[in-house]
Design a protein around this motif. Structure first.
Motif, mmCIF file in Angstrom:
data_model
loop_
_atom_site.group_PDB
_atom_site.id
_atom_site.type_symbol
_atom_site.label_atom_id
_atom_site.label_comp_id
_atom_site.label_asym_id
_atom_site.label_seq_id
_atom_site.Cartn_x
_atom_site.Cartn_y
_atom_site.Cartn_z
ATOM 1 N N UNK A 1 0.794 -1.197 0.080
ATOM 2 C CA UNK A 1 -0.076 0.061 -0.173
ATOM 3 C C UNK A 1 0.982 1.264 0.090
ATOM 4 N N UNK A 2 2.013 1.220 0.583
ATOM 5 C CA UNK A 2 3.068 2.411 0.300
ATOM 6 C C UNK A 2 4.147 2.345 -0.591
ATOM 7 N N UNK A 3 4.153 1.002 -1.247
ATOM 8 C CA UNK A 3 5.428 0.750 -2.304
ATOM 9 C C UNK A 3 4.998 1.601 -3.629
ATOM 10 N N UNK A 4 6.386 1.871 -4.094
ATOM 11 C CA UNK A 4 6.332 2.516 -5.472
ATOM 12 C C UNK A 4 5.889 1.423 -6.433
ATOM 13 N N UNK A 5 5.300 1.810 -7.596
ATOM 14 C CA UNK A 5 4.896 0.683 -8.527
ATOM 15 C C UNK A 5 5.089 1.303 -9.841
ATOM 16 N N UNK A 6 6.134 2.006 -10.011
ATOM 17 C CA UNK A 6 6.515 2.770 -11.514
ATOM 18 C C UNK A 6 7.165 1.988 -12.446
ATOM 19 N N UNK A 7 7.687 2.515 -13.418
ATOM 20 C CA UNK A 7 8.106 2.108 -14.534
ATOM 21 C C UNK A 7 9.567 2.506 -14.961
ATOM 22 N N UNK B 1 9.917 7.201 -10.853
ATOM 23 C CA UNK B 1 10.537 7.104 -9.455
ATOM 24 C C UNK B 1 10.757 8.505 -8.862
ATOM 25 N N UNK B 2 11.499 9.217 -9.846
ATOM 26 C CA UNK B 2 11.751 10.661 -9.269
ATOM 27 C C UNK B 2 10.180 11.457 -9.049
ATOM 28 N N UNK B 3 9.245 11.268 -9.696
ATOM 29 C CA UNK B 3 7.998 12.066 -9.390
ATOM 30 C C UNK B 3 7.466 11.267 -8.117
ATOM 31 N N UNK B 4 7.558 9.804 -7.813
ATOM 32 C CA UNK B 4 6.936 9.478 -6.824
ATOM 33 C C UNK B 4 7.512 10.194 -5.544
ATOM 34 N N UNK B 5 8.948 10.201 -5.505
ATOM 35 C CA UNK B 5 9.761 10.625 -4.188
ATOM 36 C C UNK B 5 9.411 12.095 -3.983
ATOM 37 N N UNK B 6 9.487 12.809 -5.099
ATOM 38 C CA UNK B 6 8.903 14.126 -4.919
ATOM 39 C C UNK B 6 7.554 14.303 -4.238
#
Length: 116
Positions: free
Chosen positions: A23-29, A34-39
């Motif tokens: 539910x908290x984990x990144x699930x990108x491509x 990843x940069x957008x999710x961390x930002x």
């Protein structure tokens, strides 16, 4: 706002980097995702609030753990088979570590810190 620091990180296998809690984990491509999710995790308290809601006593969680930095910037790019990440933020390393661990677990390594 406190001093700003550049945190230079590397991620060996971003394609498989995931936090332990789905539910908290990144699930990108890729690095840009990843940069957008961390930002977003540094700009907004949303990820922190999802984590807090999972705790046995959410009201007892220190709200300071949900601090944000609306000016945080994250850049990520592939370099030498690694993903190199540059995070510019006023948040302390403890909060950056928290967000990284929620998103991608222990898949990252801190390379350097410089005042921004």
């Amino acid at each position: 706002m406190g001093s700003r620091n550049h945190y230079y990180l590397s991620i060996a296998d971003l394609a498989h980097a995931r936090g332990s809690e789905p539910a908290l984990s990144w699930d990108g491509a890729g690095p840009a995702d990843f940069a957008a999710a961390l930002e977003e995790a540094l700009h907004s308290p949303a990820l922190f609030e999802r984590w807090r809601a999972q705790q046995p006593e959410p009201d007892e969680v220190d709200p300071a753990l949900g601090a944000t930095d609306a000016q945080a910037q994250v850049r990520a790019q592939v370099a030498d088979l690694l993903v190199e990440v540059d995070v510019l933020t006023s948040l302390p390393m403890s909060l950056l570590r928290q967000r990284l661990n929620w998103l991608i677990g222990a898949a990252w390594q801190l390379r350097d810190v410089r005042q921004g």
